[in-house]
Design an enzyme around this catalytic site. Structure first.
Site, mmCIF file in Angstrom:
data_model
loop_
_atom_site.group_PDB
_atom_site.id
_atom_site.type_symbol
_atom_site.label_atom_id
_atom_site.label_comp_id
_atom_site.label_asym_id
_atom_site.label_seq_id
_atom_site.Cartn_x
_atom_site.Cartn_y
_atom_site.Cartn_z
ATOM 1 N N ASP A 32 0.864 -1.188 0.000
ATOM 2 C CA ASP A 32 0.000 0.000 0.000
ATOM 3 C C ASP A 32 0.897 1.233 0.000
ATOM 4 O OD1 ASP A 32 -3.271 0.142 1.105
ATOM 5 O OD2 ASP A 32 -2.137 1.982 0.757
ATOM 6 N N ASN A 100 1.607 -3.637 -13.999
ATOM 7 C CA ASN A 100 2.714 -4.119 -13.153
ATOM 8 C C ASN A 100 2.329 -5.359 -12.356
ATOM 9 O OD1 ASN A 100 4.447 -2.053 -13.937
ATOM 10 N ND2 ASN A 100 3.762 -0.677 -12.310
ATOM 11 N N GLY A 103 2.079 -8.342 -14.489
ATOM 12 C CA GLY A 103 3.441 -8.820 -14.775
ATOM 13 C C GLY A 103 3.974 -9.668 -13.635
ATOM 14 N N LYS A 106 2.241 -13.044 -13.728
ATOM 15 C CA LYS A 106 2.765 -13.859 -14.850
ATOM 16 C C LYS A 106 4.135 -14.433 -14.491
ATOM 17 C CE LYS A 106 4.059 -13.202 -19.690
ATOM 18 N NZ LYS A 106 5.337 -12.487 -19.704
ATOM 19 N N TYR A 146 -11.882 7.200 -12.935
ATOM 20 C CA TYR A 146 -12.004 5.913 -12.236
ATOM 21 C C TYR A 146 -12.635 4.864 -13.166
ATOM 22 C CZ TYR A 146 -13.311 2.696 -8.415
ATOM 23 O OH TYR A 146 -13.467 1.608 -7.583
ATOM 24 N N LYS A 150 -10.681 1.541 -14.657
ATOM 25 C CA LYS A 150 -11.114 0.172 -14.352
ATOM 26 C C LYS A 150 -11.518 -0.576 -15.625
ATOM 27 C CE LYS A 150 -10.713 -0.073 -9.795
ATOM 28 N NZ LYS A 150 -9.789 -1.010 -9.153
ATOM 29 N N TYR A 160 -4.150 -10.371 -20.867
ATOM 30 C CA TYR A 160 -3.163 -11.287 -20.264
ATOM 31 C C TYR A 160 -3.724 -12.716 -20.216
ATOM 32 C CZ TYR A 160 0.868 -8.502 -18.864
ATOM 33 O OH TYR A 160 2.029 -7.772 -18.884
ATOM 34 N N ARG A 187 -18.165 9.163 0.948
ATOM 35 C CA ARG A 187 -19.240 8.335 0.410
ATOM 36 C C ARG A 187 -20.456 8.388 1.321
ATOM 37 N NH1 ARG A 187 -15.884 3.385 -2.112
ATOM 38 N NH2 ARG A 187 -14.498 3.903 -0.412
#
Ligand code: UDP
Length: 324
Positions: A32, A100, A103, A106, A146, A150, A160, A187
């Site tokens: 994070d 990233n 990757g 993978k 956003y 997404k 991928y 929110r």
């Protein structure tokens, strides 16, 4: 049981997820950058065997030493107030961060799990929204940062899967609430509870007739863990949320009743592109995961109100001192 990387692990959903994974015996590597996440959300996890925390922005190159069985990409600011405050970071974590972390999955031969969102449906013209609906998104509006990040993340994840044969899951998460939401998250549920507890006006945007469907966080985490571990052929996005649809006026009334607050309602302008309705079709989740949300609204709100009751006096004091 395995070794799981959770990006955004100090965020609202990510921290609940890390805790649930540790409870079931997984090892957890929590990443994070604390842009919206908080150490307070994961403080209780530091002493637990199998938990590692690394402060890192996954929009830059990501590497985790050792074996990894699952990569769960939950990092992203997700509140409409963040869309205006940190739009570039949101676009980066949804695009570069997804690339990233794909990757990493993978390279490790791990299963990849993308936290996507009901926002991919934009201001939907069909209701409830099934996974087959392609959405109605304004790419250049304030929410576009956003929504489009997404949508790109979903496209990249499927690429991928198709091109590299990566085993992937995509979840479209609908409005979720519960303890560990930020009091200043912006929110609706956190705003209304904090306002009600502080005796301040409840800020209803527009005429309050717009609808959402709110899922309690424990139900959501239960479903996320099921989806992470289920066999799903063919790979496709799955909606998760609670299909009980409510207007914002209804939710304001429920929160006023449950808190016993006499805060007045205060009407404010509706933000740009605010969806008029949102409600998940969860037929696929029911079918594939044998899951259905169990926590009723009053029970979930009650738990959330108790959480905020513990932290709001302190949050209010901070807000007051910041104003002086
Ligand atoms: N909303 C509101 N008052 C608030 C915060 C939000 O009336 O103080 C409304 C907002 O306009 C939207 C709904 O509540 O229609 C849900 O907003 P939220 O930011 O929780 O999530 P969204 O579903 O829009 O991403």
């Amino acid at each position: 049981m395995g070794r799981v990387v959770v990006t955004g692990g100090a965020g609202f959903l990510g921290s609940h997820l890390c805790r649930a994974l540790l409870d079931r015996g997984d090892e957890v590597v929590c990443l994070d950058n604390l842009i919206t996440g908080s150490i307070a959300n994961i403080e209780d996890l530091f002493g637990r065997p199998g938990f590692t925390y690394v402060e890192h922005d996954v929009s830059t190159y990501v590497w985790v030493p050792g074996p990894v069985d699952r990569v769960l990409h939950f990092a992203s600011p997700a509140s409409p107030i963040d869309f205006e405050r940190i739009p570039i970071q949101i676009l980066k974590v949804g695009s570069l961060g997804t690339h990233n972390t794909l990757g990493l999955a993978k390279a490790k031969g791990a299963r990849y799990f993308l936290a996507s969102t009901s926002e991919v449906y934009g201001d939907p013209l069909v209701s409830p929204q099934p996974e087959s609906y392609w959405g109605n998104v304004n790419p250049i509006g304030p929410r576009g940062v956003y929504d489009e990040a997404k949508r790109f993340a979903e496209a990249m994840t499927m690429a991928y899967h198709r091109h590299h044969g990566l085993d992937v899951r995509i979840v479209r998460i609908f409005n979720t609430y519960g303890p560990s939401m930020r009091p200043d998250d912006g929110r609706v549920v956190s705003n209304f509870i904090v306002q009600a507890l502080g005796g301040r006006p409840i800020t209803l945007y527009g005429d309050g007739s717009q609808t959402r469907a709110f899922c309690y966080v424990d139900d959501m985490v239960d479903a996320l863990v099921r989806l992470m571990n289920c066999e799903l052929d063919p790979c496709m996005p799955v909606n998760l949320g609670n299909p009980e649809e409510l207007s914002m006026r209804d939710i304001a009334r429920r929160i006023l009743e449950l808190t016993g607050s006499d805060s007045p309602l205060e009407y404010r302008p509706l933000p740009a592109d605010d969806p008029a309705q949102r409600c998940p079709d969860i037929g696929l989740a029911r079918d594939k995961l044998g899951w259905t949300p169990r926590t009723g609204l009053d029970e979930g709100l009650g738990n959330t109100i108790r959480y905020f009751t513990g932290i709001v006096p302190c949050a209010l004091r901070e807000a007051r001192s910041a104003n002086h």
